[in-house]
Write a protein that holds these residues in place. Structure first.
Motif, PDB file in Angstrom:
ATOM      1  N   PRO A 116       0.799  -1.225   0.000  1.00 43.52           N
ATOM      2  CA  PRO A 116       0.000   0.000   0.000  1.00 43.52           C
ATOM      3  C   PRO A 116       0.833   1.277   0.000  1.00 43.52           C
ATOM      4  O   PRO A 116       0.498   2.229  -0.714  1.00 43.52           O
ATOM      5  CB  PRO A 116      -0.824  -0.130   1.296  1.00 43.52           C
ATOM      6  N   SER A 117       1.919   1.308   0.776  1.00 46.17           N
ATOM      7  CA  SER A 117       2.732   2.531   0.823  1.00 46.17           C
ATOM      8  C   SER A 117       3.361   2.827  -0.535  1.00 46.17           C
ATOM      9  O   SER A 117       3.445   3.987  -0.958  1.00 46.17           O
ATOM     10  CB  SER A 117       3.815   2.402   1.894  1.00 46.17           C
ATOM     11  N   ASN A 120       0.531   3.955  -2.989  1.00 45.28           N
ATOM     12  CA  ASN A 120       0.083   5.325  -2.700  1.00 45.28           C
ATOM     13  C   ASN A 120       1.093   6.352  -3.199  1.00 45.28           C
ATOM     14  O   ASN A 120       0.715   7.405  -3.723  1.00 45.28           O
ATOM     15  CB  ASN A 120      -0.153   5.493  -1.206  1.00 45.28           C
ATOM     16  N   ARG A 121       2.371   6.061  -3.040  1.00 43.45           N
ATOM     17  CA  ARG A 121       3.408   6.980  -3.539  1.00 43.45           C
ATOM     18  C   ARG A 121       3.328   7.093  -5.055  1.00 43.45           C
ATOM     19  O   ARG A 121       3.447   8.185  -5.617  1.00 43.45           O
ATOM     20  CB  ARG A 121       4.795   6.492  -3.116  1.00 43.45           C
ATOM     21  N   ALA A 123       0.702   6.492  -6.959  1.00 46.45           N
ATOM     22  CA  ALA A 123      -0.539   7.186  -7.326  1.00 46.45           C
ATOM     23  C   ALA A 123      -0.376   8.690  -7.210  1.00 46.45           C
ATOM     24  O   ALA A 123      -0.852   9.453  -8.070  1.00 46.45           O
ATOM     25  CB  ALA A 123      -1.684   6.694  -6.438  1.00 46.45           C
ATOM     26  N   ALA A 124       0.312   9.143  -6.169  1.00 52.67           N
ATOM     27  CA  ALA A 124       0.527  10.579  -5.987  1.00 52.67           C
ATOM     28  C   ALA A 124       1.376  11.159  -7.113  1.00 52.67           C
ATOM     29  O   ALA A 124       1.124  12.277  -7.593  1.00 52.67           O
ATOM     30  CB  ALA A 124       1.194  10.831  -4.632  1.00 52.67           C
ATOM     31  N   ARG A 142      -9.375   8.168  -6.324  1.00 49.67           N
ATOM     32  CA  ARG A 142      -9.030   7.167  -5.319  1.00 49.67           C
ATOM     33  C   ARG A 142     -10.297   6.431  -4.913  1.00 49.67           C
ATOM     34  O   ARG A 142     -11.273   7.035  -4.503  1.00 49.67           O
ATOM     35  CB  ARG A 142      -8.384   7.826  -4.105  1.00 49.67           C
ATOM     36  N   SER A 148      -5.597   2.365  -5.102  1.00 47.35           N
ATOM     37  CA  SER A 148      -4.883   3.626  -4.924  1.00 47.35           C
ATOM     38  C   SER A 148      -5.096   4.568  -6.095  1.00 47.35           C
ATOM     39  O   SER A 148      -4.999   5.782  -5.943  1.00 47.35           O
ATOM     40  CB  SER A 148      -3.375   3.358  -4.759  1.00 47.35           C
ATOM     41  N   GLY A 158      -3.009  -1.391  -3.733  1.00 47.10           N
ATOM     42  CA  GLY A 158      -2.107  -1.535  -2.599  1.00 47.10           C
ATOM     43  C   GLY A 158      -2.479  -2.755  -1.780  1.00 47.10           C
ATOM     44  O   GLY A 158      -3.372  -2.692  -0.930  1.00 47.10           O
TER      45      GLY A 158
END
Length: 692
Positions: A116-117, A120-121, A123-124, A142, A148, A158
């Motif tokens: 997930p981490s 998420n990175r 996706a950003a 989202r 994500s 994630g």
């Protein structure tokens, strides 16, 4: 992080995630140098660092192997209305963006899965960078749960792959259809998982998808020296390679997938892929991109990684990638005759400078060895070695000594891959070598030492450096060549019985492989034109050469295509000069290079080196020059506390004792660190030399 994994599991997960950050930097560096075409990698790395050429080649062949399988899948399934690609442990990989930009993802949805981490990175980054968002077709929204990022044909999830039920649920919620032709991709991902969990994932995929292809890129061969260094590296990073113990080679991985329910499975290593699937003109393009001189480490790295393609469903079971892989075969495995015990050489004093490679060792007296040049460890750092050393034998022990160089107007220069030939009791001739692949203007150099030297001499030996006048016509500075003393028996009185140094092969900063030769008159230090009849052999470097019956025995080497050679040639003295003559061996010699060689009592000994048959490492090959019978002996290293790497080493044969002294050896093990054999090793050969 999966439930119940604890702090230790969390630490491992974080370490595994860190491999993504390192990998993306290497991928970007590979693209920046022109190995691969990828304009999207720049958006996924904030760190810009130029990697070494060896790293670039490693990531290049990985990218080509994966792209080959992906594009074969897309080509075969192009008639379907829908297709799917699932990338496990995708990290910051740019596969989706490259394929979409190339117009290859028509009617195809790509699912990327990672922690997930990491998801998420990523996706950003996609949402914040216009060029990435444009490719996807918007910034996406989202979603709830594991999603994500969601685009029309791109889903970023994630999920911890170890939690299979969560993975299946997340994919289902993201719209995955098991009935659609699906490719599952895992690049160096499953091996970080506990074996029971990775096996379960492979079996789940076989049961879940009736028409699918699974592509796996991972490490193998943990048992040999390179494999041990590789494992130690990942263990230090807290990223243990779990699959290696149970699935150590291609055949074990193939059985793994077949037993899990996949109908077809083919596996090849990266040496086989590079030689069999990348066109020659493309290989030449890559080989010319930047100076390169780490062939041994390149081939060893490629022998420790494989690409696997498993399939089920009639639609994908006979795709071309499988038939081509099955048709390509490696060298036949060696037939081992016996083993030779290796023991650490006892030296009664510690000396810096014996942990090295690319050096040369020469017996200048019956029990005195001079060691010159190379790259190794000195004063706690790795560098080119400018000091010379001696080993002096006294009874059963060796004493290490230093060398004081005289004549300050001449410097040793710290050259690598040169040759040293002892031409008398008081001098040796150094020819060629390099400081770097672009700095090779290194000519000849005389090393002069005392005429009398015994085991009772002091620890410091005086060696004078003398620069001779340049030899005529020796216009091509080279390294990885050989120099062999030969005797001319030409009818012409001018040549009859005279000794020459036969300088053969190698490579230069301009030519990646040389096939020329020179006859250097040792007294006048000038080149002579002497006729050689017979078919001119293939150009080569990193071969071996030994004096025998007035001529030279040339064995193995690396050819123009960067593929090892298996020929044994004899430069035979003939009435009008010399003649090239092939030496037939039974069984045929396994292609090999970066070895050392010696002749004793009509037998040619080939020691160590690199071959592409990765199930074992080269030991000692004994070839009877009268019968051609070739026998392979493994080196038993059970008494050594460290891996023994026998490439870029030197060896000294002691005929009275029938012993081989192995000095140095090793090199850069891809990105896993540098291994240098810490001490000389002794091999007792009396049994094998008297038993034939």
């Amino acid at each position: 992080m999966g439930r119940g994994r604890g702090r230790r599991g969390a630490a491992r997960d974080k370490a595994v995630q860190g491999t993504n950050d390192s990998s993306i930097v290497s991928k970007f560096s590979t693209a920046a140098l022109g190995y691969i075409q990828d304009s999207f990698l720049q958006y996924f790395t904030s760190k810009r660092c130029r990697r070494a050429p060896l790293i670039h080649r490693g990531y290049y062949v990985r990218a080509r192997a994966v792209d080959h399988c992906v594009q074969e899948f897309l080509l075969l399934s192009q008639g379907y209305s829908r297709r799917q690609i699932i990338s496990f442990g995708a990290g910051f990989d740019s596969l989706y963006f490259r394929l979409k930009d190339m117009g290859l993802l028509n009617r195809t949805v790509v699912y990327e899965v990672d922690f997930p981490s990491v998801a998420n990175r990523k996706a950003a980054l996609i949402k914040g960078i216009k060029d990435l968002a444009t490719v996807v077709g918007g910034v996406g929204e989202r979603e709830s749960g594991a999603m994500s990022f969601a685009g029309e044909d791109y889903k970023l999830l994630g999920v911890d792959l170890s939690e299979l039920s969560e993975l299946e649920q997340a994919l289902k919620e993201a719209g995955l259809d098991p009935e659609v032709p699906t490719m599952l991709l895992a690049e160096v991902v499953l091996t970080y998982m506990e074996i029971s969990r990775s096996d379960a994932l492979i079996q789940w995929a076989a049961q879940h998808f009736p028409c699918a292809q699974f592509v796996l890129y991972e490490q193998m061969h943990p048992e040999d020296p390179f494999g041990q260094i590789m494992q130690q590296h990942f263990s230090r990073l807290n990223s243990v390679l779990h699959a290696l113990a149970q699935y150590p080679d291609c055949e074990a991985q193939r059985r793994r997938f077949l037993q899990a329910g996949w109908a077809k499975c083919s596996v090849i290593d990266m040496n086989e892929f590079y030689a069999g699937f990348i066109p020659e003109d493309e290989r030449q393009r890559v080989q010319a991109l930047e100076p390169f001189d780490e062939y041994e480490e390149w081939h060893l790295k490629c022998s420790h990684y494989f690409i696997l393609a498993a399939s089920k469903g009639e639609e994908l079971a006979w795709m071309p990638v499988f038939s081509r892989m099955l048709a390509f075969s490696a060298d036949d495995p060696p037939r081992i005759t016996g083993s030779i015990s290796a023991s650490v050489c006892t030296i009664d004093s510690e000396i810096a400078g014996l942990k090295l490679y690319g050096h040369r060792s020469v017996l200048i007296k019956p029990h005195v060895i001079l060691i010159t040049g190379g790259f190794g460890e000195q004063d706690g750092r790795h560098c080119r070695l400018r000091d010379l050393h001696v080993l002096i034998r006294h009874k059963d022990n060796w004493r290490a000594g230093s060398v004081r160089l005289e004549n300050p107007g001449n410097t040793w220069s710290g050259r690598l891959f040169h040759t040293v030939t002892c031409v008398s009791g008081s001098q040796a001739l150094v020819v060629g070598g390099r400081m770097s692949p672009t700095n090779v203007a290194l000519g000849m150099l005389w090393l002069r030492f005392p005429e009398s030297m015994t085991a009772s001499d002091p620890d410091c030996v005086v060696v004078e450096l003398v620069n001779p006048q340049p030899a005529e016509d020796l216009s091509s500075p080279r390294w990885r060549h050989t120099t062999t003393e030969v005797t001319c028996q030409a009818d012409c009185v001018f040549f009859l019985g005279q000794k020459y140094l036969f300088i053969y092969g190698g490579r230069s900063s301009v030519q990646p492989v040389l096939g020329d030769w020179y006859f250097l008159h040792l007294e006048e230090l000038s080149c002579r034109r002497i006729a050689i009849r017979g078919q001119v052999p293939e150009a080569r470097h990193s071969h071996s050469a030994c004096s025998w019956d007035g001529g030279a025995l040339i064995a193995g080497g690396l050819g123009a295509a960067e593929q090892p050679l298996n020929t044994v040639l004899f430069l035979r003295p003939a009435g009008s000069g010399f003649q090239w003559q092939g030496v037939e061996t039974c069984p045929p010699l396994i292609p090999r290079y970066s070895h050392t060689a010696h002749v004793h009592d009509g037998k040619l000994l080939l020691v160590g080196g690199v071959w592409l048959h990765s199930a074992s490492v080269p030991g000692v090959t004994v070839i009877d020059l009268m019968t051609g019978i070739s026998l392979e002996y493994q080196i038993d290293t059970v008494s050594l506390e460290w891996p023994l790497m026998l490439h870029n080493h030197s060896s000294i044969f002691l005929p009275d004792e029938k012993e081989l002294l192995l000095i140095g050896g090793g090199g850069n093990c891809f990105s896993f660190g540098t291994h240098l054999n810490p001490q000389p090793v002794c091999l007792g050969l009396s049994n094998i030399l008297t038993s034939q």
